[in-house]
Motif scaffolding. Structure first.
Motif, mmCIF file in Angstrom:
data_model
loop_
_atom_site.group_PDB
_atom_site.id
_atom_site.type_symbol
_atom_site.label_atom_id
_atom_site.label_comp_id
_atom_site.label_asym_id
_atom_site.label_seq_id
_atom_site.Cartn_x
_atom_site.Cartn_y
_atom_site.Cartn_z
ATOM 1 N N VAL A 1 36.347 35.314 39.607
ATOM 2 C CA VAL A 1 36.652 36.725 39.854
ATOM 3 C C VAL A 1 35.532 37.380 40.647
ATOM 4 C CG1 VAL A 1 36.979 38.968 38.752
ATOM 5 C CG2 VAL A 1 38.113 36.941 37.813
ATOM 6 N N ARG B 1 44.242 41.538 44.619
ATOM 7 C CA ARG B 1 44.018 41.304 43.195
ATOM 8 C C ARG B 1 43.940 42.627 42.439
ATOM 9 N NH1 ARG B 1 38.675 37.893 42.592
ATOM 10 N NH2 ARG B 1 37.896 39.746 43.655
ATOM 11 N N ILE C 1 42.119 43.412 38.946
ATOM 12 C CA ILE C 1 41.218 42.813 37.965
ATOM 13 C C ILE C 1 41.102 43.775 36.784
ATOM 14 C CG2 ILE C 1 38.884 41.977 37.546
ATOM 15 C CD1 ILE C 1 38.827 41.712 40.751
ATOM 16 N N THR D 1 39.400 44.651 33.358
ATOM 17 C CA THR D 1 38.086 44.295 32.838
ATOM 18 C C THR D 1 37.637 45.243 31.738
ATOM 19 O OG1 THR D 1 35.760 43.917 33.458
ATOM 20 C CG2 THR D 1 36.933 45.686 34.600
ATOM 21 N N ASP E 1 41.373 45.431 46.665
ATOM 22 C CA ASP E 1 41.527 44.998 45.282
ATOM 23 C C ASP E 1 41.333 46.209 44.369
ATOM 24 O OD1 ASP E 1 41.953 42.414 46.039
ATOM 25 O OD2 ASP E 1 39.922 41.714 45.573
ATOM 26 N N ARG F 1 43.954 39.302 37.393
ATOM 27 C CA ARG F 1 42.873 38.555 36.736
ATOM 28 C C ARG F 1 42.325 39.348 35.554
ATOM 29 N NH1 ARG F 1 40.701 34.464 39.991
ATOM 30 N NH2 ARG F 1 42.273 33.845 41.532
#
Length: 852
Positions: free
Chosen positions: A281, A292, A294, A296, A239, A267
């Motif tokens: 998550v 994934r 992510i 952030t 990820d 995400r």
């Protein structure tokens, strides 16, 4: 009933910090406070609380700087313990609580514990407090360290643990320790997995006058997709974490990645994402789930562990609160991420194996970034912190062992706001109203709006507005009213979170009724929260409008509210670009308000008085009705000699300065003499700087203020007479001895002493005198009781400088012979003896001196 202890071997299995359990136990055998320093991801947040729980009587409270981290840590520990969440391990965050009376460990945010301390200063039933992530230097965490220090003075059984992921351990050990010795430090290190550091600078600028550029966001998205595809060949299950400065950038990068790589599971992780999505998550993904990416904010920088991450893509940008002292406001400012924070971010890629970090800057830009992030206490608004400290009985942090003291300017601004709210008294102590506001879990200003606004428009309506302006919800187009309508009608994705916040706030208002309304009620509630942000339009064009706030700040605005005459501003921040309209500030959210409601909300800012100013040396005046800096009406009037006129002239002088006066030679000379005495001796000799004189106008210029009010020009004011009112008696009798106007030289002449300017502390008193008048003078005179030697400018008979000295004896013994050789041919009528010691001093030519 005996409570089963935590199974440390089971909980600590696979955690690097398990190797430091014995060290921590040994430290606790000798001290009730310990600093734990361990890299992120080693398991200290999971393992330290159950270790402590086995040693203390009472609940262990563990603080986290973020709600998502508190929830995640509690659920992780409960899972490892094999117990339902809340039974043995629970959590309490704003708007959510899962903890039973039987719980041994409770994870909370620092803000929750701070307000709990106000209700229970002794922390009854608590055996230990673990403060996690202290290195982030969040304001609430810093305050906790100071307050818990006082609690420990009353409770020697309370265990306090500070946990840091960086090398600042010594600093925290000093604060948590005693004057005799710092607290012990437990350090645990682990061999790091290899990290491949790459740089992928953007061909376009990262920031412009509007903020983060679209072109840079495009670059970040492409870099994330390309890097992930390149890594997937070797580590298909990997990820990726992509760090962006704020929620807006997170959403934009995520949208671009979805367009570039539809096959990836993209995400978002930030404070505005619903709690269930945040938890999903952090919980990781199943073996069959797609990889994934992510995106952030700094949320995942150090206080969270996101499993499966082997790639980090870093914008190297952060958004942090920054106070604008000139405009009296604070806002979130985007800038370079510190190198320490970037290192924390990169470490997310190597938790489970070798990893890659791709920084979207070049190496030179990265090296030029700040070494560490600034502590929040130095950059953010301190209103909430100042009220909490006042309620605790330590106004301004007095007497607390804090990591850093509260900055004076920011603290003064905060106390000014709290005085306006009636939350503190003249001594800085909390009033009953202040203590009520402090117990509302929001900033004191929205808390005041909830309390007072509830009485005017009903509790539900007030809570609805406060839930929007006091939270992390987005305000579309800066229009609070339209956003509120969308939330009420559930047309906003934030509706569920907002409704939850409204229900929470309703617990703190006793006013019933469901008086819902539009802009009138909304604007009034905002104005009650931020009366200094009531704004009036002062300029309007096709590109937007400029508003003047009651605080004196000018701010730009574009969008649907630009045509309003009056606004109640919920959010104004530093900015550049078209929206700022050349003001350097921009209104982010507001609602329309009427002038009468502005008066209702800002009674303490309303003035109706004469204002004066000096124009061409004379006083002109107008009667002005204002709300703060906003002038509502202004008509010319004659200044009267009464108190109103004196006050108006005093304010004009404070604004325009002492330069409106003509300083005579005697006035300027006296001021310089007094300045030297104050600098060298101090009390009782007065400070005569501009700031000091303007701050004490009544004590030295009182009669002249009345004279100016009658129309007397400023040039006719005798400032020397006025300044003599400041002379300290009986010490004033020594003025001419300590700092004489004139100095008698050997020839008998009395030469004026030129004293140094008041703004030049390194300058010396100067006597400019003809060289021949000083023959035989060996000892350089000193003023101010021998403290300050006079600097002599020795002049030719024609008045031209020949030498500068503060050591006459050395001058006669050395440089004089060279001066004599050069000058005696030019001035043959004046004496130039070979031996200046034995020649009588004179101010005349040789012939005239012989005739005398």
């Amino acid at each position: 009933m005996t409570v089963a202890p935590f199974d440390l071997s089971r909980i600590g299995r696979g955690l690097a910090f398990a190797s430091a359990v014995d060290d921590l136990s040994t430290a606790l055998d000798h001290s009730t406070s310990v600093v734990v320093s361990s890299p992120p991801g080693t398991g200290k947040t999971t393992l330290v609380p159950p270790i402590i729980a086995g040693r203390v009587s009472g609940r262990v409270i563990v603080t986290q700087p973020r709600r998502v981290a508190a929830r995640a840590a509690a659920r992780r520990l409960a899972q490892l313990d094999g117990s339902p969440i809340g039974s043995r391990v629970g959590f309490t965050v704003r708007g959510e609580r899962q903890v039973e009376r039987s719980a041994l460990i409770e994870f909370v945010t620092a803000g929750v514990l701070l307000r709990r301390l106000l209700d229970d200063p002794g922390l009854d039933g608590v055996g230990a407090v673990v403060i996690d992530e202290v290195h982030e230097r969040a304001l609430e965490t810093d305050l906790l360290i100071g307050l818990l220090g006082e609690v420990r003075e009353l409770r020697d059984d309370l265990v306090v643990i500070a946990m840091s992921a960086t090398l600042d351990a010594d600093r925290f050990a000093t604060v948590l320790g005693t004057d005799a010795a710092p607290t012990p430090i437990v350090t645990q290190t682990v061999p790091a997995h290899p990290l491949d550091v790459r740089y992928a600078p953007s061909p376009s600028a990262r920031l412009d006058e509007r903020g983060v550029t679209w072109a840079f966001l495009d670059h970040v998205a492409r870099t994330a997709v390309d890097s992930h595809r390149g890594l997937a060949g070797n580590t298909p299950e990997a990820d990726a974490l992509v760090f962006a400065p704020g929620a807006r950038e997170v959403s934009e990068i995520a949208r671009r990645i979805r367009n570039l790589a539809p096959e990836l599971d993209v995400r978002e992780l930030h404070g505005q994402v619903p709690a269930a999505e945040q938890d999903a998550v952090i919980g990781g993904r199943g073996p069959a789930d797609p990889a994934r990416i992510i995106v952030t904010t700094s949320l995942a920088e150090s206080s969270l562990t996101v499993p499966g991450v082997r790639l980090v893509v870093d914008t190297c940008l952060s958004r942090a609160p920054q106070r604008d002292a000139g405009r009296g406001m604070s806002g979130l400012v985007t800038g370079p991420t510190s190198r320490a924070s970037a290192t924390q971010r990169a470490g997310r890629a190597t938790r489970e194996g070798p990893g890659v970090v791709v920084r979207c800057v070049d190496e030179r830009t990265f090296a030029a970034a700040p070494a560490r992030p600034a502590p929040e206490i130095a950059t953010t608004d301190l209103t909430d912190a100042a009220l909490l400290l006042a309620c605790w009985g330590a106004p301004g942090g007095a007497g607390l062992r804090l990591v850093d003291p509260l900055p004076t300017d920011s603290l003064n601004d905060a106390t000014t706001v709290l005085h306006g709210l009636g939350a503190i008294d003249a001594d800085g102590r909390a009033t009953d109203d202040g203590r009520q506001l402090a117990r509302v879990p929001t900033d004191p200003r929205p808390a005041r709006a909830l309390r007072d606004g509830g009485a005017l428009v009903g509790g539900p309506a007030a809570a609805e507005v406060v839930a929007l302006i006091g939270g992390e919800l987005r305000v579309a187009d800066g229009d609070v009213t339209s956003t509120l309508t969308a939330l009420r009608n559930r047309r906003s994705p934030d509706a569920r979170r907002w409704e939850q916040e409204v229900r929470r706030l309703m617990q703190f208002t006793s006013h019933a009724g469901d008086v819902r309304g539009g802009s009138d009620q909304t604007g009034l509630i905002i104005a009650l929260a931020f009366p200094e942000r009531i704004a009036r339009r002062v300029d309007h064009s096709a590109g937007g409008a400029t508003f003047l706030l009651a605080s004196g700040t000018r701010a730009g605005l574009t969008g649907p509210l630009a045509g309003a005459e009056w606004l109640a501003v919920a959010d104004v921040t530093r900015a550049q670009g078209r929206a700022a309209a050349g003001t350097g500030a921009v209104i982010r959210s507001a609602a329309v308000i009427s002038e009468s409601q502005a008066e209702q909300a800002a009674t303490h800012l309303i003035t109706d008085r004469v204002e004066a100013k000096f124009a061409d040396g004379r006083v002109v005046a107008r009667r002005e009705r204002r709300i703060g800096a906003i002038v509502r009406s202004s008509v010319p009037v004659r200044v009267q000699a009464g108190d109103g006129g004196r006050d108006a002239i005093r304010r004009a002088l404070e604004e325009q300065g002492l330069g409106v006066f003509t300083w005579s030679e005697s006035a300027e000379g006296l001021r310089r003499r007094l300045a030297l005495l104050h600098r060298e001796i101090g009390s009782p000799w007065p400070d005569v700087s501009d700031a000091a004189l303007l701050g004490a106008l009544d004590s030295w210029l009182g009669p002249e203020l009345a004279t100016l009010a009658t129309g007397t020009p400023a040039a006719r004011i005798d400032l020397a007479t006025a300044l003599r009112r400041l002379l300290p008696w009986p010490a004033a009798a020594d003025l001419d001895t300590l700092a004489p106007e004139r100095l008698e030289v050997p020839s008998g002449s009395r030469i004026r002493v030129t004293y140094p300017p008041i703004d030049d502390p390194s300058a010396r008193p100067v006597v400019a005198v003809k060289l021949q008048e000083c023959f035989g003078w060996a000892e350089t005179p000193r003023l101010v009781g021998g403290r300050v030697p006079v600097l002599f400018h020795l002049l030719s008979p024609g008045g031209h400088p020949l030498a500068v000295t503060d050591d006459l004896a050395s001058f006669w013994a050395g440089p004089y012979s060279q001066v004599r050789a050069e000058m005696r041919g030019r001035y043959p009528k004046h004496p130039w003896p070979e031996d200046p010691w034995s020649t009588a001093p004179t101010r005349h030519t040789k012939r005239r001196a012989a005739q005398k």
